[in-house]
Design a protein around this motif. Structure first.
Motif, mmCIF file in Angstrom:
data_model
loop_
_atom_site.group_PDB
_atom_site.id
_atom_site.type_symbol
_atom_site.label_atom_id
_atom_site.label_comp_id
_atom_site.label_asym_id
_atom_site.label_seq_id
_atom_site.Cartn_x
_atom_site.Cartn_y
_atom_site.Cartn_z
ATOM 1 N N ASP B 71 42.537 34.518 37.540
ATOM 2 C CA ASP B 71 41.544 35.600 37.534
ATOM 3 C C ASP B 71 40.548 35.238 38.629
ATOM 4 O O ASP B 71 39.765 34.302 38.488
ATOM 5 C CB ASP B 71 40.872 35.671 36.159
ATOM 6 C CG ASP B 71 39.889 36.838 36.058
ATOM 7 O OD1 ASP B 71 39.445 37.344 37.105
ATOM 8 O OD2 ASP B 71 39.559 37.229 34.922
ATOM 9 N N GLU B 110 39.600 31.978 36.277
ATOM 10 C CA GLU B 110 40.693 31.278 35.584
ATOM 11 C C GLU B 110 41.823 30.983 36.561
ATOM 12 O O GLU B 110 42.071 31.763 37.484
ATOM 13 C CB GLU B 110 41.254 32.143 34.447
ATOM 14 C CG GLU B 110 40.346 32.289 33.252
ATOM 15 C CD GLU B 110 41.036 32.965 32.064
ATOM 16 O OE1 GLU B 110 40.557 32.784 30.947
ATOM 17 O OE2 GLU B 110 42.040 33.677 32.258
ATOM 18 N N LEU B 131 37.435 30.522 23.630
ATOM 19 C CA LEU B 131 36.264 30.700 22.781
ATOM 20 C C LEU B 131 36.733 30.643 21.338
ATOM 21 O O LEU B 131 37.582 31.431 20.938
ATOM 22 C CB LEU B 131 35.653 32.075 23.094
ATOM 23 C CG LEU B 131 34.190 32.307 22.824
ATOM 24 C CD1 LEU B 131 33.330 31.270 23.522
ATOM 25 C CD2 LEU B 131 33.804 33.690 23.339
ATOM 26 N N TRP B 136 29.179 37.311 18.489
ATOM 27 C CA TRP B 136 29.465 38.369 19.445
ATOM 28 C C TRP B 136 28.532 38.255 20.654
ATOM 29 O O TRP B 136 28.985 38.099 21.777
ATOM 30 C CB TRP B 136 29.324 39.730 18.764
ATOM 31 C CG TRP B 136 29.756 40.871 19.617
ATOM 32 C CD1 TRP B 136 28.966 41.885 20.072
ATOM 33 C CD2 TRP B 136 31.067 41.130 20.139
ATOM 34 N NE1 TRP B 136 29.713 42.756 20.838
ATOM 35 C CE2 TRP B 136 31.001 42.319 20.900
ATOM 36 C CE3 TRP B 136 32.288 40.465 20.043
ATOM 37 C CZ2 TRP B 136 32.100 42.861 21.559
ATOM 38 C CZ3 TRP B 136 33.391 41.012 20.707
ATOM 39 C CH2 TRP B 136 33.290 42.191 21.447
ATOM 40 N N PRO B 153 28.618 41.659 26.249
ATOM 41 C CA PRO B 153 29.507 40.534 25.955
ATOM 42 C C PRO B 153 30.855 40.638 26.664
ATOM 43 O O PRO B 153 31.623 39.705 26.659
ATOM 44 C CB PRO B 153 29.694 40.611 24.437
ATOM 45 C CG PRO B 153 28.568 41.441 23.946
ATOM 46 C CD PRO B 153 28.261 42.404 25.055
ATOM 47 N N THR B 154 31.138 41.770 27.278
ATOM 48 C CA THR B 154 32.434 41.909 27.940
ATOM 49 C C THR B 154 32.389 41.482 29.395
ATOM 50 O O THR B 154 33.365 41.625 30.108
ATOM 51 C CB THR B 154 32.909 43.367 27.887
ATOM 52 O OG1 THR B 154 31.979 44.163 28.608
ATOM 53 C CG2 THR B 154 33.034 43.867 26.479
ATOM 54 N N GLN B 156 31.640 38.393 30.735
ATOM 55 C CA GLN B 156 31.832 37.006 31.104
ATOM 56 C C GLN B 156 33.291 36.609 31.016
ATOM 57 O O GLN B 156 33.906 36.698 29.961
ATOM 58 C CB GLN B 156 30.968 36.105 30.204
ATOM 59 C CG GLN B 156 31.092 34.630 30.504
ATOM 60 C CD GLN B 156 30.775 34.270 31.945
ATOM 61 O OE1 GLN B 156 31.563 34.538 32.842
ATOM 62 N NE2 GLN B 156 29.627 33.671 32.169
ATOM 63 N N ARG B 157 33.839 36.177 32.116
ATOM 64 C CA ARG B 157 35.251 35.819 32.117
ATOM 65 C C ARG B 157 35.496 34.413 32.644
ATOM 66 O O ARG B 157 36.622 33.980 32.763
ATOM 67 C CB ARG B 157 36.040 36.817 32.976
ATOM 68 C CG ARG B 157 35.865 38.271 32.556
ATOM 69 C CD ARG B 157 36.909 39.149 33.186
ATOM 70 N NE ARG B 157 37.135 38.814 34.571
ATOM 71 C CZ ARG B 157 36.386 39.243 35.581
ATOM 72 N NH1 ARG B 157 35.365 40.018 35.331
ATOM 73 N NH2 ARG B 157 36.652 38.906 36.815
#
Lengths: 241, 476
Positions: B71, B110, B131, B136, B153-154, B156-157
């Motif tokens: 990623d 990643e 995780l 959440w 919360p969506t 962070q990768r």
């Protein structure tokens, strides 16, 4: 004596017909065998038609194992590719690749924003979840069943289901909430023999009865029964792999 | 870097069963009104920023159960309108000081190889986000990954470098993770892992985290028991062992309850030394006595300092979702300690006017952050009690989702409100408009700036008065 003879004749005439009528339990078991085989792997396409007339189409792969276990991978469009849904008994998780983690979700959430809910797709076990009785049918050549939820865990409080007299395959269904209001209705069509001796409707159209202009259509493109899958494929920790 | 090279070789050389690339292109346009009269510097913070992210997520399956995945994002950015104060205390435009602000950079979220030896044995090597906690907006047990944005919360990768051995069973999973710390990095790519390179040997220690996790699905609940042992990994704890726990379950069909906790002795947090930051004279006195102005005085403490998050989610019949979480940190700043921080920041602003570099001290006072994906908002909780509330209503006219997030410090009642509207225009494009509005609590609960008598609560420390962000994401 005359009355006795008449009664005997009535029993002899009516007997075979009564013995040939399947019970509600038998019809529900047949429905479960057809719509949710014990184990299977399927490729499907779901199209959600919205109020403005536009539609969204999703491609998905589904795997089902025994003990109420199923898993779905979304393959397209790109905005949902990589999303997964896992069901183990009453537990439901969704894996979102954008967060790279699995979170629990409620059974009644709509399936990918369409008019199916998660239980429609992931929990086809009517004989386990509902009690049924055969009622008079208004559709020719069908049996009609009225189902009542055994617990509050189910997606619907009641279901009315019509199945073909010839082979027990579903024709249509109506789904009701606790208030008695019809929430959704389904039409089953395109009966396809996916394997020798195994036929089922390849197309299910689910209509939203609260918003009449909405409907979703699920088309099963391929289906293979009796697949052997390791138990690990149905664990929360396997999501995203 | 050697590990990355090996992974790339595996990616390129392995025979492909299936290979695919997904990803997105995202444009982020942001306007942020600098809080020039605040306690934190604003002259390195652009008011107008345009970021273009080109993201690719290749995945290459070399055998059933074995794959290499990545990623990766390339960021191109432009930044304009830097604001600060002149010597008279008047707001002025300032020249660009952060040359890097406009430089393209690569962020590797990643890159890993995952290999299923048998269904009950998995191996993983590389950079991966994992995780285990159930929180959440915030995860107290997430010692591995960079902090995430609780208002989204969506977003962070980014993961951590690791070797993982996992034994998944039907209802249990056992995991072992060894993660070396990234000690040097450039543009999000590591230059030194585990130990400092000889040419920049700040110490000769190994910086690592070892983690063990047992997961169980019991009575329809997700249970995780975690054990962490770290040495100078993202903080100054040496040979530190901490215990983690998490739980998540649905009750009465629609009510989800989750708990996540991390328990360990002491704290690696920096605290101002009481009395040393009240004034310039007090600071000089402490300095003369050899007393540190800021110290990690609870680093070796024997007292347990748990961090606990309790939360619930409820789904309404129209599929709206309400999430509420409470975070308690036993090592968070008390009111008097926050007052010391504010006094320290006030002194630092004077030091900056004298031309001193105060960045390192600022990070110590407020908690550091790590370079990685540029986030909408980074959150390092410094106080004891926080509440997180999120409401989301999807499917408004089919394609619109309205949401609002609130983070509040429950001691001084300051917070941040982040409303947003997302529009899925097509199956491959989403437009999102977000706002970020920090608000102050009542003066009676706030700290006081010694020099001016001005009241300041935690979220007033954010160096912008508000922010507006427009994102356009195209998936492919």
């Amino acid at each position: 004596m005359k009355a006795f003879l008449l009664a005997l004749v009535m029993v002899l005439v009516a007997g075979p017909a009564l013995a040939g009528d399947p019970t509600a339990e038998e019809l529900l078991q047949r429905y479960d065998e057809v719509m949710g085989p014990r184990t299977f792997e399927a490729e499907s396409q779901m199209t959600a038609w919205r109020e403005d007339g536009s539609s969204r189409t999703y491609e998905l792969r589904m795997l089902k194992a025994e003990d109420d276990k199923s898993r779905i991978w979304f393959k397209s469009p790109a905005s949902v590719k990589g999303q997964e849904i896992l069901r183990v008994g009453d537990n439901l998780w969704v894996y979102l690749p954008s967060v790279k983690r699995a979170t629990r979700m409620a059974n009644r959430e709509s399936f990918q924003g369409g008019d199916f809910n998660n239980a429609d797709i992931l929990r086809v076990s009517y004989s386990k979840d509902y009690t049924g009785k055969v009622v008079a049918s208004d559709v020719p050549e069908t049996w009609a069943l009225e189902l009542k939820a055994k617990s509050q865990e189910t997606a619907y409080d009641a279901i009315k289901l019509w199945v073909r007299k010839s082979d027990g395959l579903p024709v249509k269904a109506q789904y009701f909430g606790t208030s008695g209001q019809m929430l959704r209705s389904a039409e089953f069509s395109d009966y396809v023999e996916f394997e020798k001796g195994y036929q089922r409707p390849a197309k299910v159209v689910m209509r939203n009865e609260l918003v009449k202009s909405r409907r979703s259509e699920m088309v099963v493109k391929s289906l293979k029964r009796g697949v052997e899958v390791p138990a690990q494929r149905f664990t929360q920790t396997d999501l995203g792999r | 870097m050697y590990l990355l090279g090996v992974l790339f070789l595996v990616l390129a050389a392995a025979p492909a069963l299936a290979a695919e690339v997904t990803g997105y292109v995202e444009s982020r346009t942001q306007y942020s009104r600098s809080r020039v009269h605040g306690l934190l510097p604003t002259d390195a913070q652009p008011e107008v920023q345009q970021i273009l992210e080109l993201n690719a997520q290749p995945r290459h399956e070399y055998r059933p159960g074995g794959f290499v995945a990545a990623d990766l994002s390339l960021f191109l950015q432009g930044a304009w309108r830097y604001r600060g104060l002149d010597t008279e205390g008047q707001e002025v435009g300032v020249p660009v000081r952060e040359a890097s602000a406009a430089r393209p950079f690569v962020s590797l979220s990643e890159l890993y190889v995952s290999h299923e030896v048998v269904p009950a044995l998995h191996l993983l090597a590389g950079k991966k986000r994992i995780l285990w906690g159930t929180g959440w907006a915030y995860n107290p047990t997430d010692l591995l990954n960079p902090p995430k944005d609780p208002t989204d919360p969506t977003s962070q990768r980014v993961g951590a470098y690791m070797l993982r051995v996992e034994v998944p069973l039907e209802k249990f999973t056992f995991s072992l993770v060894a993660s070396p710390a990234v000690l040097e990095q450039e543009s999000g790519l590591p230059r030194a892992l585990l130990v400092y390179p000889e040419w920049n040997a700040l110490d000769h220690e190994a910086h690592y985290l070892l983690a063990a996790r047992a997961y169980a699905l019991v009575a329809n609940a997700d249970l995780n028991l975690m054990l962490f042992h770290s040495n100078l990994y993202r903080d100054d704890f040496e040979d530190k062992t901490q215990l983690g726990f998490s739980f998540s379950r649905y009750f009465f069909d629609d009510y989800e309850l989750h708990v996540e906790a991390l328990v360990g002795r002491g704290s690696a947090r920096s605290y101002p030394t009481p009395g040393c930051l009240d004034s310039g004279e007090a600071a000089v006195d402490c300095f003369r006595r050899g007393e540190p102005l800021i110290s990690q005085r609870r680093l070796e403490e024997k007292r347990l300092r748990p961090r606990i998050l309790v939360g619930t989610r409820y789904q309404f019949s129209d599929e709206s979702l309400l999430s509420a979480e409470y975070l308690y940190q036993a090592d968070g700043l008390k009111r008097s300690e926050f007052q010391d921080v504010v006094s320290g920041l006030s002194l630092l602003s004077v030091a900056r006017e004298l031309g001193l570099d105060t960045e390192q001290v600022l990070e110590q006072l407020l908690g550091g952050t790590e370079a990685g994906l540029s986030q909408r908002f980074r959150f390092v909780p410094i106080s004891r009690h926080y509440a997180f509330l999120t409401f989301q209503k999807p499917k408004i006219r089919d394609d619109f989702t309205v949401s609002a997030s609130l983070i509040a410090n429950l001691r001084d009642l300051s917070g941040l409100l982040a409303p947003s509207v997302a529009w899925s225009t097509t199956e491959w494009m989403t437009l999102t408009l977000s706002g970020f509005v920090p608000f102050s609590g009542p003066s009676s609960l706030a700290a006081t700036v010694p020099a001016t008598g001005e009241h300041v609560s935690e979220f007033e420390l954010i160096p912008s008065s508000y922010r507006v962000l427009l994102q356009a994401r195209l998936f492919y």
